[in-house]
Structure formats: C-alpha cells, structure tokens
Design a protein around this motif. Structure first.
Motif, PDB file in Angstrom:
ATOM      1  N   ALA A  97       0.785  -1.299  -0.100  1.00  0.00           N
ATOM      2  CA  ALA A  97       0.085   0.098   0.023  1.00  0.00           C
ATOM      3  C   ALA A  97       0.834   1.208   0.045  1.00  0.00           C
ATOM      4  N   SER A  98       0.249   2.369  -0.558  1.00  0.00           N
ATOM      5  CA  SER A  98       1.034   3.515  -0.477  1.00  0.00           C
ATOM      6  C   SER A  98       0.563   4.541   0.554  1.00  0.00           C
ATOM      7  N   ILE A  99       1.321   4.963   1.291  1.00  0.00           N
ATOM      8  CA  ILE A  99       0.724   6.052   2.487  1.00  0.00           C
ATOM      9  C   ILE A  99       1.407   7.252   2.602  1.00  0.00           C
ATOM     10  N   TRP A 100       0.743   8.175   3.444  1.00  0.00           N
ATOM     11  CA  TRP A 100       1.395   9.392   3.931  1.00  0.00           C
ATOM     12  C   TRP A 100       1.422   9.360   5.336  1.00  0.00           C
ATOM     13  N   VAL A 101       2.361   9.657   5.836  1.00  0.00           N
ATOM     14  CA  VAL A 101       2.848   9.422   7.374  1.00  0.00           C
ATOM     15  C   VAL A 101       3.348  10.952   7.570  1.00  0.00           C
ATOM     16  N   GLN A 102       2.796  11.241   8.617  1.00  0.00           N
ATOM     17  CA  GLN A 102       3.538  12.641   9.466  1.00  0.00           C
ATOM     18  C   GLN A 102       3.708  12.103  10.945  1.00  0.00           C
ATOM     19  N   GLY A 103       5.005  12.595  11.416  1.00  0.00           N
ATOM     20  CA  GLY A 103       5.106  12.221  12.745  1.00  0.00           C
ATOM     21  C   GLY A 103       6.543  13.225  13.161  1.00  0.00           C
ATOM     22  N   THR A 104       7.087  12.912  14.243  1.00  0.00           N
ATOM     23  CA  THR A 104       8.423  13.404  14.985  1.00  0.00           C
ATOM     24  C   THR A 104       9.442  12.444  14.619  1.00  0.00           C
ATOM     25  N   LEU A 105      10.536  13.048  14.123  1.00  0.00           N
ATOM     26  CA  LEU A 105      11.722  12.229  13.964  1.00  0.00           C
ATOM     27  C   LEU A 105      12.295  11.964  15.255  1.00  0.00           C
ATOM     28  N   VAL A 106      12.565  10.715  15.737  1.00  0.00           N
ATOM     29  CA  VAL A 106      13.088  10.484  17.085  1.00  0.00           C
ATOM     30  C   VAL A 106      14.571   9.646  16.805  1.00  0.00           C
ATOM     31  N   ALA A 107      15.242   9.527  17.857  1.00  0.00           N
ATOM     32  CA  ALA A 107      16.436   8.585  17.717  1.00  0.00           C
ATOM     33  C   ALA A 107      15.836   7.201  17.955  1.00  0.00           C
ATOM     34  N   SER A 108      16.494   6.253  17.287  1.00  0.00           N
ATOM     35  CA  SER A 108      16.016   4.852  17.440  1.00  0.00           C
ATOM     36  C   SER A 108      16.565   4.225  18.345  1.00  0.00           C
ATOM     37  N   GLN A 109      15.710   3.388  18.802  1.00  0.00           N
ATOM     38  CA  GLN A 109      16.313   2.254  19.730  1.00  0.00           C
ATOM     39  C   GLN A 109      16.863   1.079  19.220  1.00  0.00           C
ATOM     40  N   GLY A 110      16.592   0.901  17.749  1.00  0.00           N
ATOM     41  CA  GLY A 110      17.153  -0.338  17.204  1.00  0.00           C
ATOM     42  C   GLY A 110      18.507   0.071  16.567  1.00  0.00           C
ATOM     43  N   SER A 111      19.162  -1.181  16.337  1.00  0.00           N
ATOM     44  CA  SER A 111      20.434  -1.108  15.768  1.00  0.00           C
ATOM     45  C   SER A 111      20.642  -0.643  14.166  1.00  0.00           C
ATOM     46  N   LYS A 112      19.557  -0.706  13.534  1.00  0.00           N
ATOM     47  CA  LYS A 112      19.478  -0.907  12.135  1.00  0.00           C
ATOM     48  C   LYS A 112      19.393   0.664  11.712  1.00  0.00           C
ATOM     49  N   GLN A 113      18.975   1.563  12.344  1.00  0.00           N
ATOM     50  CA  GLN A 113      18.804   2.873  11.950  1.00  0.00           C
ATOM     51  C   GLN A 113      19.093   3.937  13.126  1.00  0.00           C
ATOM     52  N   LYS A 114      19.421   4.939  12.964  1.00  0.00           N
ATOM     53  CA  LYS A 114      19.839   6.073  13.966  1.00  0.00           C
ATOM     54  C   LYS A 114      18.585   6.706  14.296  1.00  0.00           C
ATOM     55  N   VAL A 115      17.582   6.870  13.502  1.00  0.00           N
ATOM     56  CA  VAL A 115      16.367   7.634  13.734  1.00  0.00           C
ATOM     57  C   VAL A 115      15.270   6.927  13.280  1.00  0.00           C
ATOM     58  N   GLU A 116      14.172   7.032  13.601  1.00  0.00           N
ATOM     59  CA  GLU A 116      12.727   6.683  13.165  1.00  0.00           C
ATOM     60  C   GLU A 116      11.744   7.557  13.304  1.00  0.00           C
ATOM     61  N   LEU A 117      10.361   7.236  12.950  1.00  0.00           N
ATOM     62  CA  LEU A 117       9.210   8.321  12.864  1.00  0.00           C
ATOM     63  C   LEU A 117       8.386   7.873  13.929  1.00  0.00           C
ATOM     64  N   LYS A 118       8.175   8.842  14.735  1.00  0.00           N
ATOM     65  CA  LYS A 118       7.069   8.484  15.776  1.00  0.00           C
ATOM     66  C   LYS A 118       5.719   8.959  14.960  1.00  0.00           C
ATOM     67  N   VAL A 119       4.960   8.309  14.597  1.00  0.00           N
ATOM     68  CA  VAL A 119       3.617   8.593  13.981  1.00  0.00           C
ATOM     69  C   VAL A 119       2.604   9.216  14.556  1.00  0.00           C
ATOM     70  N   GLU A 120       2.193  10.374  14.284  1.00  0.00           N
ATOM     71  CA  GLU A 120       1.026  11.368  14.589  1.00  0.00           C
ATOM     72  C   GLU A 120       0.005  11.062  13.740  1.00  0.00           C
ATOM     73  N   LYS A 121       0.091  10.871  12.468  1.00  0.00           N
ATOM     74  CA  LYS A 121      -1.047  10.556  11.474  1.00  0.00           C
ATOM     75  C   LYS A 121      -0.501   9.794  10.342  1.00  0.00           C
ATOM     76  N   VAL A 122      -1.529   8.924   9.858  1.00  0.00           N
ATOM     77  CA  VAL A 122      -1.192   8.099   8.622  1.00  0.00           C
ATOM     78  C   VAL A 122      -2.582   8.173   7.991  1.00  0.00           C
TER      79      VAL A 122
END
Lengths: 497, 497
Positions: A97-122
């Motif tokens: 599916a194609s989506i539009w996501v808005q959120g706040t960029l936060v530091a990621s807990q995971g080891s695979k990326q430095k940042v992730e998106l905390k979603v406010e709206k999708v």
C-alpha cells in the motif's frame, strides 16, 4: 477502493530557487546525511512511500516505508492513539500500500537505523490488493522478470536502478569534463555499420499495431516481380535498427574533435543467454587526432572514473550488492578505481600474446585455438579470470591496419564476470587502405560514400571504443543475468511491457 | 596522398589524475578563459584542427584553424621561413585540410581575437580534395542537409552541436540534482502507449540489410490463412518502435518516486514539415505523489535551468545565433531564465480560457474554433505569439479526469517559434476511472494489465510531461527547421547516413 485525499491538496510548492522547485523531503534527504538523520531529531516530517512490511505488536505497530530514494526504509512507529490507526486494524495498511505519514523524528532504539518516525497521523493513499505478488518472502529473479513493472519495488531492483542511474550520470560527467560533445547517432538507418550484423528491419509496409496481428502477407506492396516494393515504405528503401553509432560518431569527431554517443543499439541475434540483449545501450566515444594508446588511456580513465563515482555515491546500495549479490564486489571495484595502481591494474596484451597464452594453457577449450581465430567467450574468460586482462579482436573493415600487414590496431578490455566490456580500435584513416578493405570484404563503396568522404577531406588519425552499458551495470553490481541490468529487457520471444 | 607522420607518435599521454587522461590543449582551452588566452602569451602550443580559410599575402600567410571545441578559430600567422611552409606553396594546405601546427602564442594585432599563433612548424595531416563541398562561400542549410556528414564543420552546425550537447547535459544535471533517477524506457515494444499513434513495425521476417532489397513478398512466413506468421518473428508477436516511454516511466515512478527518461521515440507520420521528425529524442519526467501543479512547477523550473545553463556556458555560440540566426534570441531566453520573474513569465491558461481567447481573436483561422476542438498549430501560435502562454490538450486515456467530468488535468507549454514544447498531465490513478476510459476508447484491458496493476497495488497521484528535445534545441538556438536540430534527421523518404 477507499477515496483518500491528501491532507494538503498541494504536495509540492514552487520554490524560489531554480533547481529547488519542490520542498518535499525524501527518505534519502532525511537519513542520507553524515549523521544519518540525527540532526533532524525533534522535527515534524512527512514521508510518502510504499509499505514494505508491517509488524503489529501488542502495544506498538512498526511500519517499514520505502520511497525508492534509498535502499533504507523509514521505520515508522505507531501507537493505537495515532490518527488513522484504524486503517491498521481494518487491514488497509498492508504490504504494497502507498501511505502518507506525518510524525516526529526521534532517535531509534533499534540497531539498524539512527532515527525513526514516531507517527502522529497516517493516511492510506492507495491500498494494495491482497494478490500483490511481491510479499516479504523472497522471490526469484526469474519470477520478477515476469513482473518487470513491480520489481523496482524490491531491494535488489531498486538498488540496480539507482546504481545504473549513477553510472549513466558519471558517464556524462566524465566525458563532459573532458571536453567531449554528446552526439545522438541515428537509431533508424539504411546502412549497416559492421557490414554483417543481424539487424531488425523497420517498416510501415505492415499496418500499425492494432491491425498487425491479422495482416495478410499479400497486403504487403510488391513489384511486378513479386519483390517487396520498398519504394512504398516510409523511407523509400529498406531501413534497419542501428547496431552501432560509430560511423556516425566519426563524422562528428572529424569536426568537433572528441565526441561520444550514449544511446540504444540493437542486435537481432537469436542468443538466449545471460550475456546478450536484443536492445541495449552503448557508449561510443570517438577521439580525433588520437591513436590506439590514447584510446586505451581514455577507456582506462573512463572506467576508473565511473567506478569511483559509484563507490562514492552509492555506498548503501553497494554494501547491499556486496552482502547479497556478489561477495567482494566492493574490493574488486576498489582495485579498479585506485588510480595509483592503474598501470599495474590494466595489463595490456597483444593478440599474438593472447593466443600464445591460450596455446600454453593446460585447459581444454571447446573451440580450438590457433593464430587468426576469433576469441570465444571461453577464451576470454580464461584470459581474464585465470590469466589476466586485455587483447584485440578480429578485423572489422574500419580498423586501422598495422604495419605488419596481418593485425589491426584494436583492443578489447576484458573484465572478470562479464568478459568483453569494451572493444575499441584506431580507425583506418587512409583512403586507399579503406577502399581496399571494402573491396576485400565485398562491401559497396557507394553505400559508404560519406564515410569515405571523411578520408577525402582533411582525414585525421582517430580512435574510439564501444562499451555495452548493461555489461557495465553487471560489472559494477555483480548481477549475473544481463536481463536484470536493464528495466525492460528485450530478447528472443520477449518484448513484454 | 602525402604520407605525413605526427611529429610525436603519441598525441596524448596518460595523465596522473583520473579525468585528465589527455594533456592535449584544444582551442577552447587556450582561448576560452576570462582573458581569452592572454595568460598564455609566450607559451609554445600545438593546435590540431581543420583549415577554415587561408589568406596568402606578400609577406605573411594567415590560416584560420578550427578544432570544433569552440566557434572561434585559432588564427595562425606564418612567415615563409616557418618549417613546412612549402605545403602552402604546393597547395596542400587548403580549406578543409587537417593540420598540426606548433608555434608561440602572441598578442594579436587584429580586433577579432586577443591572441594568435606565430607558426614555427606546420604539418598537413590529411589533405583536402579540391571537390570539398564546404568552401568559404555561404552554402544553404538545404544543401548542407545532403552533406550531414560534413555540416558539423560549419559555424552554424558546430554551434548547434555544442548547444544541443549543453542542453542535454543540463537536462541530466537538473534532474539528478533534484533526486530523479534516469530510466531507459524500452525502444522496441509490443504495446502502443497512445492507443493510436502511427508506429514503425520492427521485424526479422524480412532478411537483413544486404538481401532486403531483393526480398520476395512470398518469402515472408505466413499461416495457412495467408496471414503474416508472427510466431516466427523475433519476438513471437508484432513489435513496434515506441512512441513514448511514459507508461514505462510510471512503473518506475511508483517505486522510486521521481524518474525521467531521455531517449529516442518514433512517429511514422507522413509529415514533411519543419516541425516533425520520424525519430526524435524525448525527455519524460514522472513525479510520484504529485499533481498537475507540481508538474507545471517542475516543467517551469526545468526550462529555466537549462536555458540559464546555455546562456552561462555557450556565450560565444549564443552570440552567433543572436547575430546570424535569430536576432534577439538571447533577450528572449534571458526573460525565460530570470527566476525572479518566473511567476509572471509563465502565464497559465485553462483550456476553456484559451478557447475564449481564440473566439475573441480578430484573426481568421483555417481550422474553426469551438469548445471541444483540438488546438491546431495556428491556434497555438496565436496564443503564444499574439496572446500569451500555457494551455491543456485533448484527453489521452491516461489523463486524470477533473471533477467537472468534462476536462482532464493536462497542460501544454507553448513557446514562441516552436509552439508546443511540453505536454504534460496528471495521470489517472483511480483504477475504476481508468478501466472505464479504456472501455470507452475500446482499448484492451488485457494488454494494459501491467499498467492497471500500478493502480491495483499502492496507487499514488502522479504526474509528468514530455518534451521533444529537438524542439528545445530550436527554441534555444532559433534554428527554424527541426531537421537542422539533430545530427542525422529521419523523415519520410530520408534515412541517409
């Protein structure tokens, strides 16, 4: 299909600066910097792309979203209080599916990326039918060839597309920075460059696509002798798809000094192999006031430049190939790109020496080796993989005759995995020699009148080479089958999409 | 033909730096700097090129030598004591001959250049037969079309080649700098994008070039019903030359977000006009998550970028066009390139408004105007030249239907002298609407299965445009006939060279 509107009607906005007409950020813009997005932590960002995977856990849902700007997805983390979360529950948000996501960029807990998106709206922009053929499970590259319209949505083909693009741009940059002029050689031609190549005929004697399937043979215009009446064809004579832009490039090189072509060429050979395409892109530089040494120097510098460009600009994609497609491809390219070892790296071998090497080989070849024979793939492979690199090929009419009267000033550049990547020669600039060659080969001097003119009026020593672009893509990525190195491959029985 | 050897056997030398593989200086390198060569006064330099003119005076001989790197020649001044002067006396050094000249760069007495070459030594590399058709006297562009292999040696066609090259490179730069991926759309295709276009058939049912002229019609394989037996053709079915890469570009845009094609396309229309070619290059960007406004913003920014690039990088050639081809072309392009007047410069006009304008016009048109009609060239010319710019076209099946149910989200960009330069639209991303349109137009949904799939799996709003590259060359240079904007034009009855 649920009708969804974008939250903003206008996705992009006209910028104030030429070249920045859109303000939309892509995932590569967000995560591609030196700190991999940490500089944007705390910002509100919008991501638009396609759902690669969805993991619903008890308290939180992880969405991997990809927009094709990079291999990396944006990991989107969503709680059940996010606006639009109901689309997870209803199954609308699913792989493909194609989506539009808005959120706040936060530091990621995971080891695979430095940042992730905390979603406010999708918002689901376009849902994916459950029949979507490219699910998470691995699918074969053979299967994906039947889905050439969807395969760029996979990691492998997304990466091939980006590296192919980088190689093309580096090609233009290299030649432009060195004063070459890009020339578009004609695709449809009434002449046959190699004097032999198997060519596709281009005609309007058969009606256009919708009726072609039901065309009677006797509707094709014919003369009273029953021959095809070419005078009624579009060009008034038989016309074909080009097999090479070289002869045309020569006309411009002998006016502008250094030129190059970069365009499609065609072979109607019935070769169903992993190394041949019926339609492929070629790069053909042509250098005036130049000999075979200049030609080899140009080919060497070119290859180093484009390889360096890809290593510098496609790090993430190259690491992917290095891990999943060909272990060691980065090291292999790095050796190639080191200009301080250039002279050692490119071993030059005469044809005679190559034959000598093959005759001494312990290996048994399918095609026997003797001086004068054309080198077969098995011979080329032996030389590059078991011996080393560089050797010439058998004489086309335009190749300059050496003083020995037996060999021509030609070169091939052979590379591991691909075999012949580059074939080049110094061109015969002497009118009398060239006319003799045409006679020997029973080629018509009349049809080469314009090519001969170049030797009649201010002839100059000149040289050039041809490089099959899809083979370069194979060389740079390690992709084994050439049909995976071009978006929509054409081969016998295959012109789909 | 006199055999001459280069003074140095090796013209070029392998450099130490990647991207500087040749140390040869071209005339543009010598004279192209801000002080037009004065910084090199006193240096010994070598020039290799073709003699444009020769003036023998009592005490001194002037040679104008051009190597195609710039419009400017190098003026070479030679006394009778220069080595090789005998070649002037014997007539070997003549218009069209290629020469190697060594000398000292000195400040010029003439007003046309800052520096000239005081010749120490000259060698004729290739003499020119007295039949050389491009002598100093002016020759018509019609005549030069019959000499397409030699015409790049003229001022006009050298300048066109360099500006065309600059436009192509600027095209790649613009899209690459904005995160677009270059895609090679297929040339041979079994599908017909526009659902109607007149296409060339590509086949191997007719034997290759040497035998084609004498092929009997009844040698073409046929079925027992007398129909052409396509199962024996190379692709196993009828195949054609592409009329547009758009549909293929859409598949990549809906995976990589923003892509562009830049490749040849074909129309088998029997139009012998100054605005049509059978083979021409097209640029087709496709933007995902984008609407018609984004599309127009992209087209505007693109055009400004490439025009600015040419004004900045081809000053000498543009001054030539401004003087000899179209007075005022530089001013015209400058207006287009001013980004601070961008919004004023591009007036946007709806189709309905355009029709209104034409209905109010005092002019009598050959084709009558009413709402619903397709705009003809005469209408487009009126709007751009007598009124102003921007308007949409009649519906192709892929164009997105507007809410009014009557119009589609399409745009044309019309420019002076050329008419339609750009045609674009937002694409129909709604599966049901698209299927209805195919039904309405009696197009087969089966043959568009892969195009429909893009709407089935993660469909997104997307938009793009097509730009005919040769029309852009005409727009930028003022060249009147499109056959002079491409090296080897293809048109009905014409596939020479």
């Amino acid at each position: 299909m649920k009708k969804t509107e974008f939250p903003e009607k206008k996705v992009g906005e006209m910028g104030n600066t030429v070249g920045e007409f859109r303000k939309k950020l892509k995932i590569a813009d967000i995560k591609g910097g030196p700190d991999e997005g940490l500089n944007r932590v705390g910002q509100t960002v919008v991501v638009m792309g396609w759902v690669r995977t969805l993991r619903v856990q008890s308290s939180v849902t992880f969405l991997e979203v990809n927009d094709g700007s990079s291999l990396s997805n944006m990991q989107c983390v969503m709680n059940s209080d996010a606006e639009g979360y109901d689309q997870v529950e209803s199954g609308l948000i699913a792989t493909g599916a194609s989506i539009w996501v808005q959120g706040t960029l936060v530091a990621s807990q995971g080891s695979k990326q430095k940042v992730e998106l905390k979603v406010e709206k999708v918002v689901v922009v376009g849902k994916s039918d459950p029949s979507y053929p490219i699910q998470k499970k691995r699918v074969s590259r053979e299967f994906l060839r039947t889905k050439a319209h969807l395969r760029p949505r996979t990691n492998t083909f997304g990466a091939v597309a980006r590296v192919r693009n980088a190689l093309a741009y580096a090609t233009h940059k290299f030649f432009q920075e060195n004063g070459f002029v890009w020339i578009s050689s004609p695709i449809i031609t009434a002449s046959d460059c190699e004097g032999a190549g198997e060519q596709f005929c281009v005609t309007t004697l058969i009606p256009s696509s919708r009726e072609a399937a039901d065309s009677p043979v006797d509707a094709i215009p014919n003369t009273k002798n029953g021959l095809i009446d070419w005078s009624q064809d579009f060009f008034g004579k038989p016309a074909f798809l080009t097999v090479s832009g070289q002869l045309n490039a020569e006309t411009y090189a002998t006016a502008l000094s250094d030129v190059y072509t970069f365009g499609p060429t065609f072979r109607a050979e019935n070769s169903n192999t992993s190394r041949h395409l019926a339609e492929f892109w070629m790069i053909e530089p042509e250098l005036a006031f130049a000999d075979l040494d200049d030609d080899m120097a140009c080919a060497t510098a070119y290859l180093q430049y484009v390889v360096r460009h890809v290593l510098d600009n496609c790090k993430e994609d190259m690491e992917f190939f290095n891990t999943w497609i060909e272990k060691g491809v980065i090291d292999r390219l790095n050796v190639r790109a080191q200009f301080d070892v250039a002279e050692k790296d490119f071993v030059q071998l005469t044809y005679t020496d190559a034959i000598g090497l093959l005759l001494k080989a312990k290996k048994k070849f399918e095609f026997p080796v003797k001086w004068g024979c054309d080198l077969q793939s098995e011979h080329e492979r032996y030389i590059t993989e078991e011996a080393f690199k560089g050797c010439p090929e058998i004489k086309a009419f335009y190749m300059r005759q050496n003083d020995d009267g037996k060999t021509v000033a030609a070169m091939d550049m052979l590379v591991p995995r691909v075999g012949e990547l580059i074939g080049g020669s110094q061109r015969e600039e002497r009118l009398d020699y060239l006319e003799n060659r045409l006679d020997e080969l029973k080629l018509s001097k009349e049809s080469y009148w314009w090519y001969l003119d170049l030797r009649r009026y201010g002839s100059v020593p000149h040289a050039g080479f041809g490089l099959g672009f899809e083979r370069l893509v194979q060389f740079a990525t390690g992709i084994e089958n050439i049909r995976d190195a071009i978006p929509f491959p054409r081969a016998p029985g295959s012109a789909e999409f």
